[in-house]
Design an enzyme around this catalytic site. Sequence first.
Site, PDB file in Angstrom:
ATOM      1  N   LYS A   4       0.813  -1.228   0.000  1.00 22.54           N
ATOM      2  CA  LYS A   4       0.000   0.000   0.000  1.00 22.54           C
ATOM      3  C   LYS A   4       0.843   1.273   0.000  1.00 22.54           C
ATOM      4  O   LYS A   4       0.457   2.291   0.576  1.00 22.54           O
ATOM      5  CB  LYS A   4      -0.950   0.020   1.200  1.00 22.54           C
ATOM      6  CG  LYS A   4      -1.810  -1.226   1.327  1.00 22.54           C
ATOM      7  CD  LYS A   4      -2.588  -1.211   2.614  1.00 22.54           C
ATOM      8  CE  LYS A   4      -3.238  -2.551   2.876  1.00 22.54           C
ATOM      9  NZ  LYS A   4      -3.932  -2.614   4.172  1.00 22.54           N
ATOM     10  N   ASP A  39      -6.752  -6.261   9.475  1.00 17.37           N
ATOM     11  CA  ASP A  39      -8.009  -5.503   9.459  1.00 17.37           C
ATOM     12  C   ASP A  39      -9.171  -6.345   8.944  1.00 17.37           C
ATOM     13  O   ASP A  39     -10.324  -6.169   9.352  1.00 17.37           O
ATOM     14  CB  ASP A  39      -7.881  -4.217   8.640  1.00 17.37           C
ATOM     15  CG  ASP A  39      -7.578  -4.468   7.166  1.00 17.37           C
ATOM     16  OD1 ASP A  39      -7.088  -5.558   6.820  1.00 17.37           O
ATOM     17  OD2 ASP A  39      -7.810  -3.554   6.358  1.00 17.37           O
TER      18      ASP A  39
END
Length: 357
Positions: free
Chosen positions: A192, A227
């Site tokens: 990311k 997550d």
Amino acid sequence: MRKAAVAAVAAAAAVGVALLVRRQVRESKRWGRAAAVLRDLEERCAAPPARLRQVADAVAVEMHAGLASEGGSKLGMIISYVDSLPSGQEKGLFYALDLGGTNFRVLRVQLGGKEGRVVKQECEEISIPTHLMTGTSHELFDFIAAALAKFVASEGEDFHLPDGRQRELGFTFSFPVKQSSIASGTLIKWTKGFSIDGTVGEDVVAELSRALDCQGLDMKVTALVNDTIGTLAGGRYDDNDVVAAVILGTGTNAAYVERANAIPKWHGLLPKSGDMVINMEWGNFRSTHLPLTEFDQALDAESLNPGEQIYEKLISGMYLGEIVRRVLLKMTQEASLFGDDIPPKLKIPFILTPEGS
């Protein structure tokens, strides 16, 4: 004289009409070239049912391979050590830290059990300065710990921590981690847009705990989860039938509940629940069946991790804005989409960022 004037007016009108027609033809050709770029993109992005079935079959093959052995698949299929999920009867004060994108979140929640459920919760979101995404591990975690300490200091009277009890923190760390227990794990790689020296191969809980100690925070990290697993746990808290979760944000991932006896690479004792949550890390999935375009290939080649996280680069918020920019740039170069000059900002990589990613 009158005839000459009429002739002049007629000639001027003819010139005007000719210029207008020429402009319309030029505009028509320009928009035609722009439309051609979009048509080509649409064709290359096509995902008819037959192709989707091929992609699904390829994912299933990689899932089985990843469950069989470490490193045997493009998918991580990481054992999370989470063998039970919330029941809705939990009580007490709990903190959470969610790190997984360009922002991180800190949260506190007072749970009241089956009847009280969520009594009260407070959350704060903090942007991560760009330089910390490519800096050092100490700098990043010190920044996070300082923000968490400030958040803890604002704890109101509506939140109750029993005397003598240490605050507990659930750490949602949304990067590939090889876990060794429910509260420890070493970083496999950054994704990311993060590229931080000195963290790969290290225990991220130990690094966070060091930073918390530096802030003087009496807080223990009791769980390390992805997550996606956190999303799965939240879903199960509200509905006992939830068995899978998918993240579509800055990155993308999936997690699901697997039968522990169906995981060949699990060599420990079977959990009492008989289940084990698997963190798929499907952002790294790639297949010849995926609809890769010239824009996807160019973005990957120029990224921090060429050849990796292909699926994530196709669909996640970190990269969608950049794909749009590259498409607009080509339309501008080939069809003068914004006039004769290319807007300078359109030449800046990652200037388009999807809201909320």
